[in-house]
Design a protein around this motif. Structure first.
Motif, PDB file in Angstrom:
ATOM      1  N   ASP A 160      -6.120  12.806  31.333  1.00  0.00           N
ATOM      2  CA  ASP A 160      -5.463  11.843  30.435  1.00  0.00           C
ATOM      3  C   ASP A 160      -5.083  12.438  29.077  1.00  0.00           C
ATOM      4  O   ASP A 160      -4.216  11.902  28.395  1.00  0.00           O
ATOM      5  CB  ASP A 160      -6.381  10.629  30.193  1.00  0.00           C
ATOM      6  CG  ASP A 160      -6.602   9.831  31.467  1.00  0.00           C
ATOM      7  OD1 ASP A 160      -5.831  10.021  32.424  1.00  0.00           O
ATOM      8  OD2 ASP A 160      -7.553   9.028  31.510  1.00  0.00           O
ATOM      9  N   ASP A 164       1.363  17.724  28.181  1.00  0.00           N
ATOM     10  CA  ASP A 164       2.283  17.278  29.239  1.00  0.00           C
ATOM     11  C   ASP A 164       2.765  18.496  30.032  1.00  0.00           C
ATOM     12  O   ASP A 164       2.657  19.619  29.569  1.00  0.00           O
ATOM     13  CB  ASP A 164       3.514  16.597  28.619  1.00  0.00           C
ATOM     14  CG  ASP A 164       3.120  15.283  27.963  1.00  0.00           C
ATOM     15  OD1 ASP A 164       2.143  14.660  28.425  1.00  0.00           O
ATOM     16  OD2 ASP A 164       3.793  14.904  26.970  1.00  0.00           O
ATOM     17  N   GLY A 165       3.318  18.224  31.178  1.00  0.00           N
ATOM     18  CA  GLY A 165       3.954  19.296  31.944  1.00  0.00           C
ATOM     19  C   GLY A 165       3.047  19.924  32.974  1.00  0.00           C
ATOM     20  O   GLY A 165       2.030  19.360  33.352  1.00  0.00           O
ATOM     21  N   THR A 201      -0.373  20.757  38.117  1.00  0.00           N
ATOM     22  CA  THR A 201      -0.525  20.292  36.728  1.00  0.00           C
ATOM     23  C   THR A 201      -1.435  21.264  35.961  1.00  0.00           C
ATOM     24  O   THR A 201      -1.118  21.698  34.849  1.00  0.00           O
ATOM     25  CB  THR A 201      -1.145  18.872  36.688  1.00  0.00           C
ATOM     26  OG1 THR A 201      -0.345  18.008  37.482  1.00  0.00           O
ATOM     27  CG2 THR A 201      -1.233  18.349  35.257  1.00  0.00           C
TER      28      THR A 201
END
Ligand code: BGC
Length: 379
Positions: A160, A164-165, A201
């Motif tokens: 969480d 990002d990415g 991720t």
């Protein structure tokens, strides 16, 4: 080793109210008397904790003392200082003082078998406290937090709050392989992190063993052991720091920048955070912890540690002493499930955990009276 089998919805029984147990450390010398309250030299409940060197266990000692103030039973707390031999000696000392109940958080889960078997032979009821004692029939009960949930909460926090990415570098650290909890924490973390590793991720930065298993949603005990063998901190802050330094020295620039770090507890988290925080090529790190140690709460306030998992030791102490009092009063303690310790199903009582981050330090830890606001700066 199977995890907790949950039988009924968890009721955090506030046993504090019914606790009429207390601490009396004046019970010198043993008379081996197996009955009676506060007879001379008699200790009713012996408590053995793993080490005074970690604030986590000093917290437990303090909470035991708080809960035991007005007792009609006598108790004595001994520390094993990270040694199974000392732990065995502690159990023998307490047996000589005539204990009826032993509450023990083992230094080393399998190695503690011999000590508790000696206690059982002496007619003592054994309660494993926080850490399971494995591969023995020598325990009667287990009081614990939901350790798999601790790992899940840590893993989920990283998901969480990481950048990002794709290809976010993920550094994995674990507890001591001699502690069953270290397996449960990692199992929980892996359960939530693995899909995010498999889909790209995260990219594992520091463990070839974990990398080799990245497509497996569930790891066997042996597989977990392989990963732990590589990324263990042994619950030692120095070992954690040294490992983190070695990992960052070896890491290419692609494995730096904004990173995520699974640190198993607060002591190791602070040590690892200090290393990541001073690497010029690490621009941001998200790092986990557990135990809500005061020093880590300050780190969280200061933005140096991202989160901790709060395990309210008051509840665990209340559960353990509530069980002990039931046993002393000839009643059957209430349990909510069981744990397979590799040898038997151990009836268990399990407590939930709470994630702490900057936003809820005050509401969860100060307003609940766990800590005083004055113990922290900048709150
Ligand atoms: C406990 C943790 C603790 C760790 C190191 C684990 O068994 O559950 O709270 O941080 O041991 O002492």
């Amino acid at each position: 080793m199977k995890k907790f089998k949950f039988i009924s919805a968890l009721v955090v029984a506030m046993l504090m109210a019914v606790l009429v147990v207390g601490c009396s450390n004046d019970a010198a010398g043993g008379d081996g008397n197996k009955s009676g309250k506060k007879s001379k030299g008699k200790v009713n409940v012996g408590i053995v904790l793993p080490t005074k060197d970690e604030p986590r266990w000093v917290q437990d000692e303090t909470r035991f003392h708080d809960a035991l103030k007005d007792s009609e039973y006598t108790t004595e707390i001994l520390f094993s200082q990270g040694s199974s031999a000392k732990e065995k000696e502690n159990v023998e000392t307490l047996l000589n003082k005539g204990i009826d109940v032993l509450i023990i958080a083992p230094h080393d889960g399998p190695a503690a078998g011999a000590a508790v078997e000696a206690a059982k032979k002496d007619g003592v009821t054994v309660i494993a406290y926080d850490r399971l004692i494995t591969d023995t029939k020598g325990i009667d009960y287990y009081v614990t937090f939901d350790s798999v949930a601790v790992g899940e909460a840590q893993g989920q926090y990283l998901i969480d709050h990481a950048a990002d990415g794709k290809d976010i570098p993920l550094y994995l650290y674990a507890g001591a392989a001699s502690d069953n909890n270290a397996f449960l924490f990692f199992e929980g973390a892996w359960k939530v992190l693995q899909p995010k590793i498999a889909d790209g991720t995260f990219v594992i930065a520091n463990s070839s063993a974990a990398e080799a298993l990245k497509d497996k949603a569930e790891l066997s005990r042996d597989e977990l052991g392989k990963v732990l063998g590589q990324v263990t901190t042994n619950w030692d802050a120095n070992e954690a720091k040294n490992k983190a330094q070695t990992h960052l020295t070896a890491a290419s620039k692609e494995l730096k920048g904004e990173v995520a770090v699974l640190a198993p507890n607060d002591g190791t988290s602070r040590a690892i955070a200090d290393v990541f925080g001073t690497d010029p090529d690490v621009s941001k790190y998200v790092i986990t912890g557990q135990d809500a140690e005061k020093a880590s709460i300050q780190y969280i306030i200061d933005g140096k540690q991202s989160m901790t998992v709060f395990k309210d030791v008051r509840t665990l102490v209340a559960d353990a002493m509530g069980m002990a009092v039931d046993i002393l009063d000839g009643k059957k303690p209430e349990t909510t499930g069981s744990y397979d310790n590799g040898s038997i199903e151990v009836p268990a009582k399990q407590t939930d955990v709470i994630v702490i981050e900057q936003e809820n330090v005050k509401s969860e830890l100060i307003d609940s009276g766990y800590y005083e606001e004055s113990e922290f700066k900048g709150l």
